[in-house]
Design an enzyme around this catalytic site. Structure first.
Site, mmCIF file in Angstrom:
data_model
loop_
_atom_site.group_PDB
_atom_site.id
_atom_site.type_symbol
_atom_site.label_atom_id
_atom_site.label_comp_id
_atom_site.label_asym_id
_atom_site.label_seq_id
_atom_site.Cartn_x
_atom_site.Cartn_y
_atom_site.Cartn_z
ATOM 1 N N HIS A 23 0.834 -1.204 0.000
ATOM 2 C CA HIS A 23 0.000 0.000 0.000
ATOM 3 C C HIS A 23 0.875 1.264 0.000
ATOM 4 O O HIS A 23 0.624 2.211 -0.737
ATOM 5 C CB HIS A 23 -0.938 -0.002 1.217
ATOM 6 C CG HIS A 23 -1.946 -1.104 1.151
ATOM 7 N ND1 HIS A 23 -3.266 -0.880 0.872
ATOM 8 C CD2 HIS A 23 -1.829 -2.451 1.284
ATOM 9 C CE1 HIS A 23 -3.913 -2.039 0.837
ATOM 10 N NE2 HIS A 23 -3.059 -3.010 1.095
ATOM 11 N N ASP A 119 -6.971 5.147 1.043
ATOM 12 C CA ASP A 119 -6.649 3.752 0.729
ATOM 13 C C ASP A 119 -7.887 2.883 1.004
ATOM 14 O O ASP A 119 -8.635 3.148 1.957
ATOM 15 C CB ASP A 119 -5.487 3.341 1.651
ATOM 16 C CG ASP A 119 -4.736 2.112 1.161
ATOM 17 O OD1 ASP A 119 -5.082 1.574 0.097
ATOM 18 O OD2 ASP A 119 -3.780 1.704 1.868
HETATM 19 N N1 UDP Z 1 -8.850 -4.836 -0.155
HETATM 20 C C1 UDP Z 1 -10.086 -4.338 -0.456
HETATM 21 N N2 UDP Z 1 -10.864 -3.894 0.547
HETATM 22 C C2 UDP Z 1 -10.457 -3.914 1.832
HETATM 23 C C3 UDP Z 1 -9.203 -4.425 2.129
HETATM 24 C C4 UDP Z 1 -8.421 -4.894 1.109
HETATM 25 O O1 UDP Z 1 -10.472 -4.325 -1.620
HETATM 26 O O2 UDP Z 1 -11.206 -3.494 2.712
HETATM 27 C C5 UDP Z 1 -8.054 -5.357 -1.246
HETATM 28 C C6 UDP Z 1 -6.605 -4.947 -1.260
HETATM 29 O O3 UDP Z 1 -6.427 -3.702 -1.854
HETATM 30 C C7 UDP Z 1 -6.023 -6.061 -2.090
HETATM 31 C C8 UDP Z 1 -6.890 -7.255 -1.713
HETATM 32 O O4 UDP Z 1 -8.016 -6.746 -1.083
HETATM 33 O O5 UDP Z 1 -6.248 -5.832 -3.453
HETATM 34 C C9 UDP Z 1 -6.213 -8.318 -0.914
HETATM 35 O O6 UDP Z 1 -5.556 -7.809 0.181
HETATM 36 P P1 UDP Z 1 -4.425 -8.636 0.861
HETATM 37 O O7 UDP Z 1 -4.928 -9.218 2.115
HETATM 38 O O8 UDP Z 1 -3.780 -9.551 -0.108
HETATM 39 O O9 UDP Z 1 -3.381 -7.542 1.255
HETATM 40 P P2 UDP Z 1 -2.685 -6.417 0.392
HETATM 41 O O10 UDP Z 1 -2.257 -7.019 -0.906
HETATM 42 O O11 UDP Z 1 -3.752 -5.378 0.255
HETATM 43 O O12 UDP Z 1 -1.556 -5.973 1.243
#
Ligand code: UDP
Ligand code: UDP
Length: 465
Positions: A23, A119
């Protein structure tokens, strides 16, 4: 339109990232791109979860003095008995709980704000408060447009479904996401990730616009479906702003890598890295080691045995077994240290990338036109692998293990696919053209570059209206 603007009356954009390098990296890159167009501040929340994040923030603020830091000290939350244990997820929750204090702190400590860029994991907590203060809100979606489409439709899917559990998700007018590609946590409705995901998904429609770190030709289909309201009627404007350009600053990391890469012939090295928060089991790491060794290829492998870097205390020679390092000594570098992935991917010796297809890794591979062997492990990674295959940036053995599987992908399977990718000249050519399109989109006159210019222009018009 000239890039250099008189900053005196320029709009002031404040970025609020959550946690995790996945992020912080795109947020910092967006901040750096915007800093030549308008005034930019970025909220820096401490403590960070990982050392990589705190290093990154301090390196970034010193290299980019035009990005004003807004430091915020997170109050202590005792979540030790919370059923979820992922430290990044818990940090998203804590930042969300502090939304009101953070917004208060922003409005007190800096000049008036023209727009907030928020974010996704903290969107639902910040947006209503920011809107009540009359501040325009933009979302920076750090993943692919494919994932954005899934997120946009998922709350509706949940509202409409009549049986427990998740099946395949038919995103209207776009594609079906098989149940097996859905981020693992979403199968548990009580999981904190699921709760955040749904509340944030519902909030999307309320943003003024949504930025995505992708580019038009890479994800034409998802971008069109979102913009035409097929995925969700009334969806806000979607602005593809990727690939966001890497920061120009020295990156702390291991120094042995580049002198070694310089000695390797063009396109001969497989780069293996699964991002900043994916740790594999010991058995899988050993199988991967065997696979890389028996592939006969040269490789640069960043090994991660713990989710948080400071807890990664396993000795590599113990983990990979006696003799491993001697056997691969003349054709590999294996390290636990952070490497500057952008520099690695742009190096001419790197000819393939074995990656978990984290969204940043995908867009970075696209930007440098490096062939990928996608091995999604969890979260959005299988959804991100779809444009990788569609654009012919890379290949994806879909039967490989996925989060929660007990299955170990054997060394033999890994060796075979690594060899196949490295021998596939057609894939090298198509990946190369993806790279050309990516760089064109980000250059002056390109779609992503113009998207950002228009955003700043719009803020100026708003200020003058
Ligand atoms: N994400 C989302 N909504 C949320 C939290 C996360 O759309 O409330 C998205 C995030 O941006 C990523 C995905 O979910 O595309 C998977 O998140 P992950 O747990 O793999 O962690 P990240 O890659 O975000 O660090
Ligand atoms: N990264 C890096 N060096 C490393 C590991 C990761 O520079 O040794 C960077 C990588 O370039 C990318 C980010 O960290 O920008 C990881 O984000 P991604 O979305 O690929 O995966 P995540 O870590 O969120 O799973």
């Amino acid at each position: 339109m000239p890039l250099q603007e008189n900053m005196l009356n320029a709009p002031h954009v404040v970025l609020i990232p959550s946690a995790g390098m996945g992020h912080l990296t795109p947020f910092s890159r967006l901040a750096a791109s915007l800093s030549s167009l308008c005034k930019v501040s970025m909220v820096s929340i401490s403590p960070t979860v990982s050392s990589a994040e705190s290093r990154h923030l301090s390196d970034m603020f010193s290299a980019y003095p035009d990005i004003d830091p807004i430091h915020f000290q997170l109050p202590h939350y005792d979540l030790s008995d919370h059923p979820d244990t992922d430290p990044f997820l818990l940090r998203w929750e804590m930042i969300g709980r502090s939304a009101s204090e953070i917004l208060n702190h922003i409005t007190k400590s800096t000049i008036p704000v023209s727009a907030l860029v928020i974010d996704i994991p903290i969107a639902a907590k910040f947006l209503p408060l920011a809107k009540s203060l009359g501040i325009p809100c933009y979302l920076m979606f750090i993943s692919t447009a494919a994932m954005l489409s899934f997120l946009a439709y998922f709350p509706t899917y949940c509202d409409l479904k009549t049986t427990p559990g998740l099946g395949n998700v038919d995103i209207p007018g776009l594609r079906t996401v098989p149940a097996a590609s859905i981020p693992g946590a979403l199968h548990d409705p009580k999981h904190l990730f699921t709760q955040l995901f749904i509340e944030n998904g519902r909030m999307l429609l309320k943003f003024d616009s949504v930025f995505v770190n992708t580019f038009e030709s890479f994800e034409k289909d998802s971008l069109a479906a979102l913009r035409e309201g097929r995925v969700q009627p009334g969806f806000p404007p979607v602005i593809a702003v990727g690939p966001l350009m890497p920061l120009k600053m020295p990156i702390s990391g291991t120094s042995e890598v580049f002198p070694w890469l310089d000695k390797q012939s063009a396109n001969s090295v497989v780069y293996v890295n699964f991002g900043n928060r994916t740790a594999m089991s010991k058995d899988q790491i050993q199988a991967l080691g065997f696979g890389l060794e028996t592939s006969g290829c040269r490789f640069l492998w960043v090994v991660k045995t713990a989710v948080v870097d400071a807890q990664d205390v396993v000795e590599l020679d113990e983990l990979l077994g006696e003799g491993f390092f001697e056997r691969v000594e003349d054709r590999a570098i294996v390290t636990k240290s952070w490497v500057d992935q952008d520099e690695v991917l742009r190096h001419k010796a790197v000819g393939g990338f074995l990656s978990h297809s984290g969204s940043n890794s995908v867009i970075e591979a696209a930007m440098h036109g490096v062939r990928m062997l996608a091995w999604p492990m969890g979260g959005d990674q299988r959804i991100n692998a779809v444009p990788v295959v569609k654009s012919r940036l890379g290949m994806w053995p879909e039967n490989w293990s996925w989060q929660g599987d007990e299955k170990i992908v054997t060394g033999e399977e890994i060796a075979e696919k690594v060899k196949e990718m490295m021998a596939d000249e057609g894939l090298m050519v198509t990946a190369h053209s993806v790279g050309e399109e990516a760089r064109r989109a980000a250059a002056p006159g390109g779609t992503s570059y113009e998207g950002l210019l228009e955003f700043v222009q719009k803020l100026k018009e708003l200020a003058n209206s």
